[in-house]
Design a protein around this motif. Structure first.
Motif, PDB file in Angstrom:
ATOM      1  N   ALA A 390      -5.048  -0.806 -12.257  1.00 21.92           N
ATOM      2  CA  ALA A 390      -4.154  -1.343 -11.215  1.00 21.92           C
ATOM      3  C   ALA A 390      -4.834  -1.260  -9.850  1.00 21.92           C
ATOM      4  O   ALA A 390      -4.780  -2.192  -9.044  1.00 21.92           O
ATOM      5  N   HIS A 391      -5.500  -0.127  -9.614  1.00 20.68           N
ATOM      6  CA  HIS A 391      -6.209   0.097  -8.349  1.00 20.68           C
ATOM      7  C   HIS A 391      -7.279  -0.980  -8.117  1.00 20.68           C
ATOM      8  O   HIS A 391      -7.301  -1.647  -7.087  1.00 20.68           O
ATOM      9  N   GLU A 392      -8.138  -1.141  -9.102  1.00 17.82           N
ATOM     10  CA  GLU A 392      -9.257  -2.093  -8.935  1.00 17.82           C
ATOM     11  C   GLU A 392      -8.745  -3.530  -8.839  1.00 17.82           C
ATOM     12  O   GLU A 392      -9.316  -4.357  -8.123  1.00 17.82           O
ATOM     13  N   LEU A 393      -7.654  -3.823  -9.551  1.00 15.43           N
ATOM     14  CA  LEU A 393      -7.043  -5.154  -9.425  1.00 15.43           C
ATOM     15  C   LEU A 393      -6.506  -5.367  -8.007  1.00 15.43           C
ATOM     16  O   LEU A 393      -6.428  -6.499  -7.532  1.00 15.43           O
ATOM     17  N   GLY A 394      -6.129  -4.275  -7.360  1.00  9.75           N
ATOM     18  CA  GLY A 394      -5.692  -4.359  -5.966  1.00  9.75           C
ATOM     19  C   GLY A 394      -6.821  -4.854  -5.078  1.00  9.75           C
ATOM     20  O   GLY A 394      -6.625  -5.711  -4.213  1.00  9.75           O
ATOM     21  N   HIS A 395      -8.023  -4.307  -5.319  1.00  7.86           N
ATOM     22  CA  HIS A 395      -9.197  -4.804  -4.577  1.00  7.86           C
ATOM     23  C   HIS A 395      -9.464  -6.263  -4.930  1.00  7.86           C
ATOM     24  O   HIS A 395      -9.722  -7.090  -4.063  1.00  7.86           O
ATOM     25  N   GLY A 396      -9.411  -6.557  -6.234  1.00 11.30           N
ATOM     26  CA  GLY A 396      -9.691  -7.923  -6.684  1.00 11.30           C
ATOM     27  C   GLY A 396      -8.699  -8.922  -6.108  1.00 11.30           C
ATOM     28  O   GLY A 396      -9.087  -9.998  -5.636  1.00 11.30           O
ATOM     29  N   VAL A 418      -9.489  -1.010   3.591  1.00 13.78           N
ATOM     30  CA  VAL A 418      -9.972  -1.468   2.284  1.00 13.78           C
ATOM     31  C   VAL A 418      -9.237  -0.833   1.103  1.00 13.78           C
ATOM     32  O   VAL A 418      -8.953  -1.494   0.108  1.00 13.78           O
ATOM     33  N   GLU A 419      -8.898   0.457   1.204  1.00 10.44           N
ATOM     34  CA  GLU A 419      -8.252   1.113   0.067  1.00 10.44           C
ATOM     35  C   GLU A 419      -6.726   0.925   0.034  1.00 10.44           C
ATOM     36  O   GLU A 419      -6.066   1.346  -0.916  1.00 10.44           O
ATOM     37  N   ALA A 420      -6.156   0.303   1.068  1.00  6.56           N
ATOM     38  CA  ALA A 420      -4.690   0.155   1.077  1.00  6.56           C
ATOM     39  C   ALA A 420      -4.179  -0.787  -0.028  1.00  6.56           C
ATOM     40  O   ALA A 420      -3.258  -0.425  -0.766  1.00  6.56           O
ATOM     41  N   PRO A 421      -4.766  -1.986  -0.200  1.00  6.94           N
ATOM     42  CA  PRO A 421      -4.238  -2.888  -1.238  1.00  6.94           C
ATOM     43  C   PRO A 421      -4.410  -2.337  -2.653  1.00  6.94           C
ATOM     44  O   PRO A 421      -3.597  -2.624  -3.539  1.00  6.94           O
ATOM     45  N   SER A 422      -5.451  -1.541  -2.864  1.00  4.66           N
ATOM     46  CA  SER A 422      -5.705  -1.012  -4.201  1.00  4.66           C
ATOM     47  C   SER A 422      -4.693   0.090  -4.536  1.00  4.66           C
ATOM     48  O   SER A 422      -4.104   0.100  -5.616  1.00  4.66           O
ATOM     49  N   ILE A 423      -4.486   0.992  -3.577  1.00  2.00           N
ATOM     50  CA  ILE A 423      -3.562   2.098  -3.837  1.00  2.00           C
ATOM     51  C   ILE A 423      -2.122   1.582  -3.878  1.00  2.00           C
ATOM     52  O   ILE A 423      -1.279   2.086  -4.618  1.00  2.00           O
ATOM     53  N   THR A 526     -11.291   7.343   4.850  1.00  5.36           N
ATOM     54  CA  THR A 526     -10.620   6.038   4.848  1.00  5.36           C
ATOM     55  C   THR A 526      -9.651   5.906   3.672  1.00  5.36           C
ATOM     56  O   THR A 526      -8.662   5.190   3.765  1.00  5.36           O
ATOM     57  N   TYR A 527      -9.930   6.606   2.574  1.00  7.78           N
ATOM     58  CA  TYR A 527      -9.010   6.580   1.429  1.00  7.78           C
ATOM     59  C   TYR A 527      -7.629   7.079   1.848  1.00  7.78           C
ATOM     60  O   TYR A 527      -6.615   6.557   1.420  1.00  7.78           O
ATOM     61  N   SER A 528      -7.621   8.123   2.668  1.00  4.80           N
ATOM     62  CA  SER A 528      -6.340   8.698   3.083  1.00  4.80           C
ATOM     63  C   SER A 528      -5.579   7.746   3.995  1.00  4.80           C
ATOM     64  O   SER A 528      -4.355   7.668   3.918  1.00  4.80           O
TER      65      SER A 528
HETATM   66 ZN   LIG Z   1     -10.769   1.673  -4.314  1.00  3.66          ZN
END
Ligand SMILES: [Zn+2]
Length: 599
Positions: A390-396, A418-423, A526-528
């Motif tokens: 699900a996470h990686e599809l968020g990036h995709g 960058v990590e917001a749509p994936s999470i 940035t993940y946080s």
């Molecule tokens: Zn990610």
């Protein structure tokens, strides 16, 4: 003993189809040569940029076209090396791609220097005169912000030509980790033998229900890391010294100031994230650790026990196909267009899910412009895999939309977004499963997955960020960065965070060696930022519905046309305020409340 497959033994349907990038290695090599052949054409623009808005536009368009082509060439090399880093042909192609990147940087360095050398006011005048330049407005505006930090043209040219050398710490780290590092086999208390690897450890043994397997794997894993502790301390120190030196050369007040420039985020937000999460999350995570020790019936909780499952008997095996279906259902709130794209990604061999020797650990999504996303994951039939997918599809989904709506130059937002749509997609998956289940064990299992996401971002990556923060401060005071110092600092900050709930051993002190993030600027924090924003956003979507979804989709389509915090603002989240950080941590606390009450 479970034997790992060679890449050649993997079923083709478990692998990605790189033909969509290049139909053959020969076609890749042709594209490579074509880029080299185009470099002299770029040089023709040299000295012309300031002469007219039309000249500037022609040069910027030419560079964009070249970089777009190069993105395709370098992605192909990167993906092949990621699928099997032990293959010498893949290593060689990857090094060739890096060398080409450095030649491009060197050949195009004049563009930035010439623009920066233009008298004040010329760029706004050109932008007003030539509508075609509008697409390059962000690039030009960002560049103007760098103006006070630029060196002379000659110095910039020298630095650009050294690009490959300056990236050596990251390259050496990756090469050692994927090509050389070995882990001894280990056995369980029952006498079963296990082969160990980074992938096997991170995707299986680290969260194994058998304490003897977990602890045996940990001993083997830590010994494997230890063999490289001086090597990795040297690569880390070189990277740090490089950044300290570059920051000083360019006249920044601190290295963090220099590294945050590219993130387009105020220092106050970076510091709020580091301080508030560490201070407010620690008591919740300590409660979680105490619960874990109690439920597992252990005398003491070792560092290698902090990811042990609390209800291992309840471990639904989820095949790739079942995982895809679950993810697709959970993404339904995002609308039909988004879901159709996710479905395509999962079913048309855009995902590489095998486990084989030499495969890159972890998971990632690469989105070469004009092609489609590629996702790397090692599938082992777990709920964790479903969340990662699900996470990686968020990036995709993000870059898929951004590529459709923006030109190449405007696709990527600053790192903190960058990590917001994936999470966000992980949050939707959790909401979907929790919304459908009142069964205590199922809820518990999903809450633990979500807590796994928070642990990963708010603890693991955040403490990496704290270590970076400390290491850069020490390096600025000319303190040598050695393995001993890194072990000690990492141990101290883990001990402070976990209090007396987790025993911090030598292996825990060496965990700074596990992540490549230290070679990516100030990436870990940035993940946080992404998790705070996506926690808030998922709640907006749950309460507001359609209008919140529309705001979010618009933000995804905006790509890099806004700064990270502007994107979040457009979605309805004010990250300048510490409130979303307090709220996200409090949400973790409530998840732990439910978990405590369930046992
Ligand atoms: Zn990610």
């Amino acid at each position: 003993m479970k034997k790992r497959q060679a890449r050649s033994e993997v079923p083709v349907e478990h692998t990605w189809n790189l033909d969509d990038l290049f139909t053959s290695v020969a076609a890749w090599a042709d594209a490579y040569v074509a880029i080299d052949a185009a470099l002299p054409g770029i040089a023709l623009h040299q000295g012309q940029l300031g002469t007219s808005a039309a000249h500037l536009l022609a040069a910027l368009d030419a560079v964009e076209a070249l970089e777009q082509q190069f993105a395709r060439v370098s992605t192909y090399a990167h993906l092949r090396n990621a699928q099997d880093g032990t293959n010498p042909a893949h290593q060689a192609a990857s090094a060739r791609a890096a060398a080409l990147g450095a030649r491009i940087d060197s050949a195009t360095a004049f563009v930035e220097s010439e623009i920066l050398a233009m008298p004040e006011g010329v760029i706004p005048q050109f932008l007003a005169a030539e509508p075609g330049l509008e697409v390059h407005r962000i690039f030009l505006t960002d560049l103007m912000e760098l103006r006070p930090h630029r060196l002379g043209a000659e110095a910039e040219r020298v630095l650009a030509s050294l690009g490959e050398v300056l990236n050596a710490p990251h390259m050496v780290y990756n090469r050692a980790k994927s090509g050389d590092m070995q882990f001894a086999p280990f056995s369980s208390a029952a006498g079963a033998q296990f082969a160990n690897s980074i992938n096997g450890f991170e995707s299986d043994y680290e969260s194994h229900s058998d304490t003897s397997v977990r602890r045996g794997a940990w001993q083997s894993f830590s010994a494997g890391l230890k063999a490289y502790n001086h090597t990795f301390a040297a690569t880390f120190a070189t990277e740090v010294n490089k950044n300290v030196t570059l920051g000083r050369l360019r006249g920044y007040t601190s290295t963090e100031d220099y590294l945050l420039q590219a993130h387009k985020i105020p220092q106050t937000v970076y510091r709020n994230i580091l301080h508030i999460i560490q201070a407010e999350l620690a008591p919740h995570m300590q409660r979680y650790a105490r619960l874990r020790r109690k439920v597992l019936g252990l005398d003491k909780l070792l560092y290698c026990d902090i990811k042990a499952p609390l209800d291992p008997e309840f471990n639904p095996r989820i095949s790739y196909e079942e995982g895809c279906e679950l993810v697709l259902k959970s993404l339904a709130p995002m609308g039909p267009e988004y879901c159709a794209f996710a479905h395509k990604t999962m079913t048309q061999r855009w995902v590489d899910r095998s486990d084989n020797i030499g495969k890159s650990s972890g998971a990632f999504c690469a989105s070469p412009y004009g092609v489609h996303p590629y996702i790397l994951i090692t599938w082992s039939d777990t709920m964790r895999n479903v969340f990662t997918l699900a996470h990686e599809l968020g990036h995709g989904g993000h870059f898929g939309l951004a590529m459709q709506h923006q030109r190449f130059v405007n696709t990527r937002p600053g790192m903190p977004f960058v990590e917001a749509p994936s999470i966000m997609n992980e949050m939707l998956l959790a909401q979907h499963i929790l919304g459908q289940n009142s069964d205590t064990r199922m809820r518990r299992s999903v809450i633990m997955q979500v807590l796994g996401t928070y642990h990963h971002n708010f603890v693991t990556h955040l403490l990496e960020a704290e270590l970076q923060h400390q290491v850069y401060a020490l390096a600025e005071q000319d303190q040598p960065i050695t393995a001993g110092l890194l072990h000690q600092r990492k141990g101290d900050l883990l001990a402070k965070f976990w209090g007396d709930t987790v025993e911090i051993d030598d292996g825990a002190r060496m965990t700074w060696m596990r992540q490549p993030h230290y070679y990516m600027g100030l990436y870990p924090y940035t993940y946080s930022v992404g998790l705070v924003a996506s926690t808030a956003m998922a709640q907006r979507i749950a309460t507001e519905g359609e209008p919140a979804v529309q705001r979010w989709l618009n933000v995804l389509k905006a790509g890099g046309t806004l700064k990270p915090l502007e994107l979040m603002q457009a979605a309805g989240i004010d990250m300048h305020s510490p409130q979303p950080i307090h709220d996200a941590v409090a949400y973790v606390g409530r998840l732990i409340d439910e978990l405590e009450a369930s046992f």
